[in-house]
Scaffold this motif. Structure first.
Motif, mmCIF file in Angstrom:
data_model
loop_
_atom_site.group_PDB
_atom_site.id
_atom_site.type_symbol
_atom_site.label_atom_id
_atom_site.label_comp_id
_atom_site.label_asym_id
_atom_site.label_seq_id
_atom_site.Cartn_x
_atom_site.Cartn_y
_atom_site.Cartn_z
ATOM 1 N N ASP A 122 -0.405 0.132 2.499
ATOM 2 C CA ASP A 122 1.114 1.251 3.293
ATOM 3 C C ASP A 122 1.258 1.501 4.520
ATOM 4 O O ASP A 122 1.718 1.747 4.861
ATOM 5 C CB ASP A 122 0.238 2.605 3.052
ATOM 6 C CG ASP A 122 0.673 3.543 1.054
ATOM 7 O OD1 ASP A 122 0.842 1.698 -0.316
ATOM 8 O OD2 ASP A 122 -0.468 3.579 0.501
ATOM 9 N N LEU A 123 -0.091 1.121 5.560
ATOM 10 C CA LEU A 123 -0.065 1.010 6.578
ATOM 11 C C LEU A 123 0.679 -0.317 7.016
ATOM 12 O O LEU A 123 1.630 -0.312 8.242
ATOM 13 C CB LEU A 123 -1.532 1.264 7.295
ATOM 14 C CG LEU A 123 -1.635 1.588 8.680
ATOM 15 C CD1 LEU A 123 -0.458 2.934 9.358
ATOM 16 C CD2 LEU A 123 -3.456 1.514 9.573
ATOM 17 N N LYS A 154 8.314 -0.992 8.800
ATOM 18 C CA LYS A 154 9.324 -0.174 9.189
ATOM 19 C C LYS A 154 9.589 0.002 10.402
ATOM 20 O O LYS A 154 10.858 -0.015 10.553
ATOM 21 C CB LYS A 154 9.634 0.637 7.986
ATOM 22 C CG LYS A 154 9.385 0.087 6.056
ATOM 23 C CD LYS A 154 9.423 1.789 5.309
ATOM 24 C CE LYS A 154 9.479 1.557 3.825
ATOM 25 N NZ LYS A 154 9.039 2.223 3.336
ATOM 26 N N CYS A 155 9.029 0.306 10.940
ATOM 27 C CA CYS A 155 8.517 1.051 12.479
ATOM 28 C C CYS A 155 9.357 0.112 13.440
ATOM 29 O O CYS A 155 9.658 0.414 14.135
ATOM 30 C CB CYS A 155 8.000 1.982 12.874
ATOM 31 S SG CYS A 155 7.479 3.276 11.876
ATOM 32 N N LEU A 195 4.123 0.759 6.686
ATOM 33 C CA LEU A 195 4.662 1.101 7.264
ATOM 34 C C LEU A 195 5.468 0.261 9.086
ATOM 35 O O LEU A 195 6.159 0.721 9.606
ATOM 36 C CB LEU A 195 3.517 2.674 8.101
ATOM 37 C CG LEU A 195 4.355 3.767 8.479
ATOM 38 C CD1 LEU A 195 5.031 4.657 8.462
ATOM 39 C CD2 LEU A 195 3.214 4.798 8.613
ATOM 40 N N TYR A 196 3.848 0.571 8.996
ATOM 41 C CA TYR A 196 4.650 -0.829 10.986
ATOM 42 C C TYR A 196 5.502 -1.832 10.759
ATOM 43 O O TYR A 196 6.393 -1.931 11.868
ATOM 44 C CB TYR A 196 2.820 -1.659 10.867
ATOM 45 C CG TYR A 196 2.455 -0.373 11.953
ATOM 46 C CD1 TYR A 196 2.200 0.269 11.664
ATOM 47 C CD2 TYR A 196 0.725 -1.140 11.718
ATOM 48 C CE1 TYR A 196 1.031 1.719 12.327
ATOM 49 C CE2 TYR A 196 -0.333 -0.560 11.806
ATOM 50 C CZ TYR A 196 0.508 0.767 12.429
ATOM 51 O OH TYR A 196 -1.742 1.658 12.633
ATOM 52 N N THR A 219 6.544 9.947 16.506
ATOM 53 C CA THR A 219 6.537 8.872 16.066
ATOM 54 C C THR A 219 4.943 8.174 16.959
ATOM 55 O O THR A 219 4.863 6.946 16.578
ATOM 56 C CB THR A 219 7.680 8.205 14.945
ATOM 57 O OG1 THR A 219 7.966 9.244 13.899
ATOM 58 C CG2 THR A 219 6.689 6.978 14.255
ATOM 59 N N LEU A 265 0.365 7.512 7.826
ATOM 60 C CA LEU A 265 0.805 7.396 6.537
ATOM 61 C C LEU A 265 2.000 9.272 6.199
ATOM 62 O O LEU A 265 2.947 7.916 5.760
ATOM 63 C CB LEU A 265 0.340 7.344 5.154
ATOM 64 C CG LEU A 265 -0.842 5.922 5.455
ATOM 65 C CD1 LEU A 265 -1.358 5.503 4.677
ATOM 66 C CD2 LEU A 265 0.131 4.461 5.641
ATOM 67 N N SER A 301 5.333 9.160 8.774
ATOM 68 C CA SER A 301 6.114 8.246 8.115
ATOM 69 C C SER A 301 7.917 8.671 8.806
ATOM 70 O O SER A 301 8.354 9.469 7.875
ATOM 71 C CB SER A 301 6.746 7.346 7.054
ATOM 72 O OG SER A 301 7.895 6.747 6.880
#
Length: 371
Positions: free
Chosen positions: A266-267, A273-274, A270-271, A217, A199, A202
């Motif tokens: 939070d994960l 956004k990626c 993140l996924y 990343t 995390l 990021s």
């Protein structure tokens, strides 16, 4: 125009530094030519450009290390020296990428020897000048990348091709209950530490995202996918066994569930956004379904209630255990509250009661008829 000339000048100066490093390797006059070839390959893999480590150089390093006895400690020392001496962002990033690719290589022997080299001090990842610098926004990513690699060295790829933490002592659990306890109280905390490092890496705050950050990343995300599957199994196992644990272990488990609830959310962010980055759209993202705080609160309430009910049974239970029926209504209420909360698709476990129920023989009261 001035920026273009400055970039060209740095590239020419970096190329000259690389050639000087190769020249110093020639002067070293190693006893084995393979050691010279390894040092030169490390310099080429970490050259002064923004291109990731190419496959040709990577295969050359793996071939040399695999066919030279004692080459892994030497390789670790060369990488550590390169990382400690450089003051260039690109060289530092490519050196960290080289370490990561070596850890992800298909050779389990090299991976295990790198773990030993890190433990013995031959491989020093954190000895970088940028660890205390905050002058550039990309330095923050490199600092978090170093922290991730420090954690990643403590994991190995097993024979099934999955990441697992290094087990201390080499003991293996044989029974199902022992495996479940090991998954919850050893592997699950390690998964939480691993996900915490993921995390922090990021890339959404790094702009523009260069080739090195994107390559790093992608490797981090691919490994997080594997660890998340183990993470989910650990959360499910903890939720199933929570009521069977002692009070201190139960409190520890509830704290782990609370931390998991925030980390999984939070994960998921993140996924999402990626997925928006061009080079990361094609990755095989897992389905992230988190455990809600309402469910955790219900688990804690039912856990504490069952503890109080158990103490009442110990104090008021007679020879025949008639006090069991007095807590039945409370147990049903707790189970209904537990079932009403939204879960993250945890399996339901059926438990067999060990209380004997004796039925009266109705036929014994009836008069027997003659034949």
């Amino acid at each position: 125009m001035r920026l273009h000339l400055s970039t060209k000048f740095r590239q020419v100066l970096g190329h000259a530094k690389d050639q000087a490093s190769i020249g110093r390797a020639i002067v070293q006059n190693y006893n084995e030519k393979a050691l010279f070839d390894i040092e030169v390959a490390v310099v080429r893999a970490t050259s002064h450009d923004d291109c990731p480590v190419d496959d040709k150089t990577m295969h050359e390093i793996l071939f040399l290390v695999s066919n030279t006895p004692g080459a892994v400690p030497f390789l670790a020392e060369q990488i550590s020296r390169r990382l400690a001496k450089t003051r260039d962002y690109l060289v530092a990033g490519k050196t960290l990428l080289l370490i990561h690719r070596l850890l992800r290589s298909s050779s389990r022997c090299i991976e295990q020897q790198l773990h030993i080299a890190h433990t013995s001090g031959h491989l020093q990842i954190g000895c970088c000048w940028f660890m205390m610098s905050q002058d550039h926004h990309s330095f923050a990513f490199l600092q978090n990348y170093v922290a991730y690699l420090e954690e990643r060295v403590g994991w190995i790829i097993n024979q099934a091709g999955k990441l697992e933490p290094v087990m201390s002592g080499g003991t293996k659990c044989s029974r199902y209950k022992e495996k479940s306890m090991d998954l919850v109280f050893h592997i699950l905390p390690k998964c939480q530490e691993f996900i915490a490092k993921v995390l922090k890496c990021s890339p959404v705050d790094v702009w523009p995202m260069d080739n090195l950050v994107q390559a790093a990343t992608c490797s981090i995300l691919k490994e997080s996918f594997q660890v998340f599957m183990t993470y989910s199994d650990g959360i499910a196992a903890l939720s199933n066994m929570l009521f069977d644990l002692s009070r201190p272990a139960r409190d520890l488990g509830c704290g782990m569930l609370r931390k998991a609830s925030q980390q999984v959310e939070d994960l998921r962010v993140l996924y999402e956004k990626c997925r928006g980055f061009t080079g990361m759209k094609s990755l095989d993202y897992p389905s992230v379904q988190g455990i809600t705080m309402d469910h955790i609160v219900a688990l804690e309430q039912c856990s504490s209630y069952n503890t109080r009910a158990g103490s009442v049974m110990k104090c008021s239970g007679g020879e025949r255990g008639l006090s069991v029926s007095t807590n039945l209504r409370d147990s049903v209420t707790c189970n209904e509250k537990f079932a009403s909360t939204s879960l993250f698709l945890l399996p339901v476990e059926t438990k067999i009661s060990m209380v004997w129920v004796v039925f009266d023989n109705e036929e014994s009261d009836k008069p027997t008829e003659g034949i």
